[in-house]
Design an enzyme around this catalytic site. Structure first.
Site, mmCIF file in Angstrom:
data_model
loop_
_atom_site.group_PDB
_atom_site.id
_atom_site.type_symbol
_atom_site.label_atom_id
_atom_site.label_comp_id
_atom_site.label_asym_id
_atom_site.label_seq_id
_atom_site.Cartn_x
_atom_site.Cartn_y
_atom_site.Cartn_z
ATOM 1 C CB CYS A 115 -0.596 0.107 0.973
ATOM 2 S SG CYS A 115 -1.808 -1.655 1.238
ATOM 3 C CG HIS A 262 -3.792 3.117 1.253
ATOM 4 N ND1 HIS A 262 -3.713 2.729 -0.055
ATOM 5 C CD2 HIS A 262 -3.951 1.867 1.348
ATOM 6 C CE1 HIS A 262 -3.760 1.446 -0.464
ATOM 7 N NE2 HIS A 262 -3.817 1.325 1.278
ATOM 8 C CG ASN A 292 -6.789 -0.769 0.095
ATOM 9 O OD1 ASN A 292 -5.996 -1.276 -0.925
ATOM 10 N ND2 ASN A 292 -6.617 -1.221 1.191
HETATM 11 O O1 UT7 Z 1 -4.801 -1.326 2.573
HETATM 12 C C1 UT7 Z 1 -3.533 -2.292 3.395
HETATM 13 C C2 UT7 Z 1 -4.238 -1.649 5.479
HETATM 14 N N1 UT7 Z 1 -5.229 -2.297 5.595
HETATM 15 C C3 UT7 Z 1 -6.161 -2.570 6.410
HETATM 16 O O2 UT7 Z 1 -6.072 -0.714 6.134
HETATM 17 C C4 UT7 Z 1 -7.622 -2.564 6.418
HETATM 18 C C5 UT7 Z 1 -7.933 -2.382 8.081
HETATM 19 N N2 UT7 Z 1 -8.305 -3.311 8.675
HETATM 20 C C6 UT7 Z 1 -10.043 -2.814 8.367
HETATM 21 O O3 UT7 Z 1 -9.970 -1.931 7.477
HETATM 22 C C7 UT7 Z 1 -10.933 -3.567 9.181
HETATM 23 O O4 UT7 Z 1 -10.274 -4.368 10.470
HETATM 24 C C8 UT7 Z 1 -11.451 -4.901 8.177
HETATM 25 C C9 UT7 Z 1 -12.731 -3.397 7.081
HETATM 26 C C10 UT7 Z 1 -11.096 -5.589 7.812
HETATM 27 C C11 UT7 Z 1 -13.266 -5.769 9.011
HETATM 28 O O5 UT7 Z 1 -13.409 -4.502 10.086
HETATM 29 P P1 UT7 Z 1 -13.371 -5.063 11.744
HETATM 30 O O6 UT7 Z 1 -14.939 -3.766 12.425
HETATM 31 O O7 UT7 Z 1 -12.156 -5.484 11.717
HETATM 32 O O8 UT7 Z 1 -14.348 -6.559 11.984
HETATM 33 P P2 UT7 Z 1 -13.936 -7.866 12.306
HETATM 34 O O9 UT7 Z 1 -12.342 -8.103 10.979
HETATM 35 O O10 UT7 Z 1 -13.604 -7.907 14.080
HETATM 36 O O11 UT7 Z 1 -14.834 -8.808 12.172
HETATM 37 C C12 UT7 Z 1 -16.268 -8.399 12.848
HETATM 38 C C13 UT7 Z 1 -17.336 -9.900 12.360
HETATM 39 C C14 UT7 Z 1 -16.839 -10.927 12.728
HETATM 40 O O12 UT7 Z 1 -17.557 -12.230 13.178
HETATM 41 P P3 UT7 Z 1 -17.305 -12.556 14.757
HETATM 42 O O13 UT7 Z 1 -16.543 -12.937 15.028
HETATM 43 O O14 UT7 Z 1 -18.055 -11.284 15.010
HETATM 44 O O15 UT7 Z 1 -19.171 -13.275 14.931
HETATM 45 C C15 UT7 Z 1 -15.886 -11.595 11.427
HETATM 46 O O16 UT7 Z 1 -16.065 -12.747 10.995
HETATM 47 O O17 UT7 Z 1 -17.242 -9.768 10.742
HETATM 48 C C16 UT7 Z 1 -17.296 -11.031 10.409
HETATM 49 N N3 UT7 Z 1 -16.724 -10.620 9.133
HETATM 50 C C17 UT7 Z 1 -17.846 -10.023 8.445
HETATM 51 N N4 UT7 Z 1 -19.406 -10.232 8.120
HETATM 52 C C18 UT7 Z 1 -19.694 -9.951 6.345
HETATM 53 C C19 UT7 Z 1 -15.653 -10.136 8.475
HETATM 54 N N5 UT7 Z 1 -15.371 -10.061 7.791
HETATM 55 C C20 UT7 Z 1 -16.825 -9.358 6.469
HETATM 56 C C21 UT7 Z 1 -17.269 -10.014 5.512
HETATM 57 N N6 UT7 Z 1 -19.041 -9.853 5.673
HETATM 58 N N7 UT7 Z 1 -17.066 -9.597 4.817
#
Ligand code: UT7
Length: 335
Positions: A115, A262, A292
């Site tokens: 990135c 970014h 992204n």
């Molecule tokens: O460009 C490079 C740098 N990358 C970034 O900056 C990304 C940084 N991170 C993020 O943007 C966020 O962490 C994400 C968007 C990737 C994820 O969001 P989050 O709020 O951190 O969600 P999480 O990973 O804590 O997941 C929350 C819940 C989980 O379910 P449980 O365990 O609470 O039941 C996941 O399994 O959401 C679930 N989940 C989804 N649900 C529906 C994870 N991905 C999805 C999905 N659709 N696509």
């Protein structure tokens, strides 16, 4: 004393639009979750047979940038190609661009800083131009994510975020004092290398062994991301490195005309915007349309902002990135 300035910008994204609803047909996800957590509404994916690849998209973006710089390929002294998704394991995309654009035997350098790749590339180009070694450098950021994402529910935490596309900038020598790239600041922290990574194929995961020894679900050919950890680090590092750049030039956030972060996650951009007390006019986001696109995200956003007339001569433009490595960086540009 030479400085470098951006003399031409271009971008290309594949025609194929993939909405959140399209993804929900392949995995257990939904539009509400994706929009709420990331701001993304749709992204572009290369369609099999549409002729695109990482280097092909890079060429399409580069041709537009060159035309706008009013330069032919003969004027380019160096190609810098930033990507995490090259067409081939080796050689890199830079030489493919050189071949496709019929360029002289100029050097081609690939940057593997995910990135942050475009900001790193801008910094490298700037150093070569400042020393007087090169006059015009073609900088490209291009990614084909869709070819390597896990499009099942197992991969949903990563796969819904990333999109395909390319952006390019021509950087040109200038003798106009106080204009162009004022500074770049780069950082990395390898302690967190695994938190956002794709381990194979690599020499640490030799392909025949993996195929022979691992059950399907252990094949490390899909990206891994510790989303929350990446998010927490991103908001801190974005702010730090923007401040570092501003301070080095005796500037404050109030001097910023346009911040191009970014496009990692709309929530990250909004957090940074709030921290620096910037208005909506001072920050450009297009992650809603493209997702992204890693090394391509800043040049695509920069080009769109410029095309929409949001960047004018004399503006202070700040580029900032954070991502896998971890790596992060900023560039402060007087347009
Ligand atoms: O460009 C490079 C740098 N990358 C970034 O900056 C990304 C940084 N991170 C993020 O943007 C966020 O962490 C994400 C968007 C990737 C994820 O969001 P989050 O709020 O951190 O969600 P999480 O990973 O804590 O997941 C929350 C819940 C989980 O379910 P449980 O365990 O609470 O039941 C996941 O399994 O959401 C679930 N989940 C989804 N649900 C529906 C994870 N991905 C999805 C999905 N659709 N696509």
């Amino acid at each position: 004393m030479y400085t470098s300035r951006i003399s031409g910008l271009g971008y290309y994204v594949p025609e194929n639009i993939v909405t959140n609803d399209d993804l929900s047909k392949k995995m257990d996800t939904n539009d509400e979750w994706i929009q709420e957590r990331t701001g993304i509404q749709q992204r572009r994916h290369i369609k099999k047979g549409d002729g695109n690849s990482t280097s092909v998209m890079g060429v399409k973006a580069a041709k537009i940038a060159l035309e706008r710089a009013k330069l032919t390929t003969d004027a380019i002294d160096l190609i810098i190609f930033a990507t995490l998704s090259p067409d081939m394991y080796f050689p890199g995309g830079g030489v493919q661009v050189q071949e496709m654009m019929n360029m002289r035997t100029i050097p081609a350098l690939d940057i593997r800083n995910q990135c942050s790749g475009f900001v790193y590339a801008i910094s490298v180009a700037d150093q070569f131009i400042k020393t007087g070694m090169y006059k015009n450098v073609l900088v490209i950021g291009s990614e084909n994510h869709s070819g390597g994402l896990d499009m099942t529910t197992r991969g949903r935490g990563v796969s819904v975020i990333f999109g395909d596309g390319a952006g390019a900038a021509v950087m040109t020598r200038s003798e106009r004092d106080g204009f162009g790239v004022l500074s770049t600041h780069l950082h990395s922290e390898g302690a967190h290398a695994k938190e956002l990574s794709l381990e194979g194929p690599s020499t640490a995961h030799w392909v025949p062994e993996i195929i022979a020894e691992n059950p399907q679900e252990n094949i490390p050919y899909y990206p891994y991301m510790n989303g929350q950890f990446v998010f927490k680090n991103a908001v801190v590092r974005f702010s730090e490195v923007i401040n570092e750049g501003l301070q080095a030039n005796n500037l404050t956030a109030a001097d910023i005309n346009m911040l191009i972060p970014h496009q990692a996650n709309l929530r990250i951009s909004q957090f940074v915007q709030k921290q620096f007390k910037l208005s909506d006019d001072q920050v450009f986001n297009n992650i809603q349309k493209y997702g992204n696109t890693t090394a391509a995200s800043i040049p695509i956003a920069l080009t769109e902002a410029w095309e929409e007339g949001k960047i004018k001569e004399g503006d202070l433009v700040v580029l900032a990135a954070f991502g896998s490595g971890f790596t992060w960086g900023s560039a402060i540009i007087k347009w």
